[in-house]
Design a protein around this motif. Structure first.
Motif: not given
Ligand SMILES: Nc1ncnc2c1ncn2[C@@H]1O[C@H](COP(=O)(O)OP(=O)(O)OP(=O)(O)O)[C@@H](O)[C@H]1O
Length: 576
Positions: A318, A323-324, A335, A347, A358, A420, A458, A462-463, A475-476
């Protein structure tokens, strides 16, 4: 056994027992909240109870440090403390949970290098405990004795609700018909059947659930019976679920925890595991409110899995997070998420704020639409299991929390959650029917989240992720807020040429302003997705829907969220 070791062990056990006492007290009062429709209190109690464990750990650490002046690890003493504790647990009703509490205390006090079976319960000793095996969990009913209907009445009377059923005859007739339709294994005479019904009602949000199984020569039919309060002083049987996939969704990882007044969680989890084999013990512990035990159990399972697999940890498929940083083990459906040291300039959150978000999700009702996370400190993985690409990435984006110890990679802080399929990837591979279902689910997820006072922030595809049951889950969490922190607006109509062709907004935009119509521009840029989404959720693309949701939240309206398809509700049989 020396007295000091005994006294320390006893102090830890006292802390744990206080935890169980308070946990039981608040859990037991769920019945009254259900009967009296105290829905705001239901949420408050869920929030409070989730925090109980950490509070008791903090209190116990305080007492230990004060009474025993603990600073450095005395190896002999602490091995004896563990032995004393094991002895104390011999006849304890919750030895499994008590062990985890011990681990929490020890791990707060001492370094990671001591986290082995000499000092903590990496492996449990609890299964050898006698009282657990003897726990009385369920009652067996023989419909041949009093007749089928009377037996069902008896089962439904057992919880001794303070309010009556709205129309028991009607509901029991539908129930019998449902069993007949859903399971061939129930097509037997009363003489050939028996029912095993758990002695505890499971409460969550606005629902109550009776769980059991039908035994017959055809085999077992596990089932969940959902009850609701009609809010006019009556209880209604709302649905019966017997398909294992549907039962698994009720115990899903995106829901709040049940309130179940059972003093033998170890035995209850074993019983539930037989009824819903898809669910791991870790998930079941969490589902019944023992989320810390779920965490312990998860880690044990994960260590076992690591030693019986050989694939490599890799970056999660993905779009990378800003952030993560997220990685996964392909052979294990979870994950691992770590917070980067620095975020992209777009951000504005801090690390502490991300952790706070969280935590908010952990304590809030997740309404089946936000993944539960387990937070871990000091997690060690064998270095040989990391792909080079992943290792390079982690050392680039989060060097402050990743370190090497011998042949291990130790990560100071992380979240673990179910894996997921990211919605953007799911849609790219799906046929039109699957796309429509997923986009319907995406809109439903947003609607349920905002109704539950969570503005997701957001909302890009993708979130969100798609579970193996096809449910869409968010999940974001780094941009979520409560609904009263945002202002939903409709974009003003441009009137002059200058306004029409302006490259920047010509109107004032304040922090917290949200224009729902932009969902169509940013999240649904793909025209096919937009058309499918609009078929079901056009209302989400304009401000009034969001403003109404916001005012509902402000007025304390708590919407119904049924963890089963609406077509399964019994009311479809009698309401036209
Ligand atoms: N539970 C999950 N199952 C599968 N893939 C996941 C899961 N959680 C996160 N991902 C993958 O990791 C990527 C980044 O996760 P997440 O959206 O939590 O990070 P973020 O840094 O908060 O994102 P953003 O830049 O949108 O703020 C997601 O776009 C997805 O591709």
């Amino acid at each position: 056994m020396n007295n000091l070791a005994y006294a320390i062990a006893k102090t830890i056990l006292n802390g744990f027992e206080r935890h169980i006492f308070l946990f039981t007290e608040i859990t037991r009062s769920a019945k009254q909240r259900f009967e009296q429709c105290q829905w705001q209190d239901v949420h408050l109690a869920a929030k409070q109870r989730t925090d109980f464990y950490d509070k008791r750990v903090t209190e116990t650490l305080f007492t230990l440090k004060q009474d025993f002046e603990i600073e450095q690890l005395d190896c002999q003493l602490w091995q004896n403390v563990k032995l004393a504790y094991v002895e104390m647990l011999e006849k304890h009703p919750q030895p499994d949970l008590a062990e985890s509490f011990y681990n929490s205390i020890f791990c707060h006090l001492f370094e990671r290098k001591y986290y082995n079976n000499d000092y903590i319960f990496v492996q449990t000793t609890a299964s050898k405990s006698q009282p657990v095996a003897a726990a009385q969990l369920y009652t067996r009913y023989y419909p041949d004795e009093k007749g089928l209907k009377q037996t069902i009445y008896d089962i439904l009377a057992k919880p001794q609700f303070d309010i009556a059923y709205e129309n028991l005859t009607r509901d029991v007739d539908i129930l019998i018909e449902q069993f007949y339709q859903q399971s061939k294994k129930t097509h037997y005479t009363p003489k050939q059947m028996s029912f095993d019904i758990l002695d505890f009602v499971f409460y969550r949000n606005k629902g109550a659930y009776i769980i059991g199984k039908v035994n017959s020569p055809g085999g077992e039919t596990p089932f969940i019976l959902a009850l609701v309060n009609n809010e006019h002083g009556g209880i209604v049987l709302d649905a019966m679920l017997s398909a294992s996939e549907e039962m698994a969704v009720i115990f899903g990882f995106a829901r709040a925890y049940f309130f179940v007044d059972c003093q033998h969680p170890y035995a209850l989890v074993a019983f539930l595991k037989k009824l819903i084999p898809h669910k791991t013990k870790a998930e079941l512990y969490s589902a019944i409110g023992y989320h810390k035990q779920g965490k312990t159990q998860f880690y044990r399972d994960f260590l076992n899995h690591l030693s019986s697999s050989d694939d490599q940890l890799i970056l999660a498929p993905g779009i990378k997070g800003m952030v993560m940083s997220v990685f996964t083990l392909p052979s294990y459906p979870y994950v691992f998420k770590i917070i980067k040291d620095k975020f992209s300039p777009s951000k504005s959150v801090t690390k502490a704020e991300v952790k706070e978000k969280y935590r908010l999700v952990k304590l809030h009702d997740r309404v089946g639409r936000m993944a539960d996370t387990m937070e871990y400190s000091e997690v060690a993985f064998p270095k040989s299991r990391f792909s080079q690409e992943l290792l390079d990435e982690l050392l680039t984006v989060a060097p402050s929390i990743v370190r090497f110890e011998d042949d291990l990679v130790v990560i100071q802080h992380m979240y673990i959650e179910r894996r997921m399929t990211p919605l953007n990837l799911f849609l790219a591979d799906a046929n039109e029917k699957e796309q429509e279902d997923a986009l319907f689910g995406y809109g439903q997820a947003i609607k349920q989240l905002i109704a539950a006072d969570i503005f997701p922030g957001d909302m890009l595809l993708k979130n969100f992720g798609v579970t193996r049951h096809g449910r869409v889950i968010f999940y974001d969490y780094d941009e979520i807020t409560y609904m009263d922190e945002v202002c939903f607006r409709t974009k003003p109509e441009p009137k002059t040429e200058e306004q029409i062709y302006a490259s920047e907004p010509w109107y004032t935009v304040n922090p917290g302003d949200v224009f729902p119509e932009e969902l169509a521009i940013f999240a649904l840029a793909n025209p096919t997705y937009k058309t499918l989404f609009k078929k079901h959720h056009e209302d989400l693309l304009s401000a009034p829907y969001w403003q109404q949701a916001q005012s509902n939240v402000a007025n304390g309206v708590i919407e119904d969220v049924f963890p089963y398809p609406t077509e399964m509700r019994f009311c479809h049989h009698y309401l036209k």
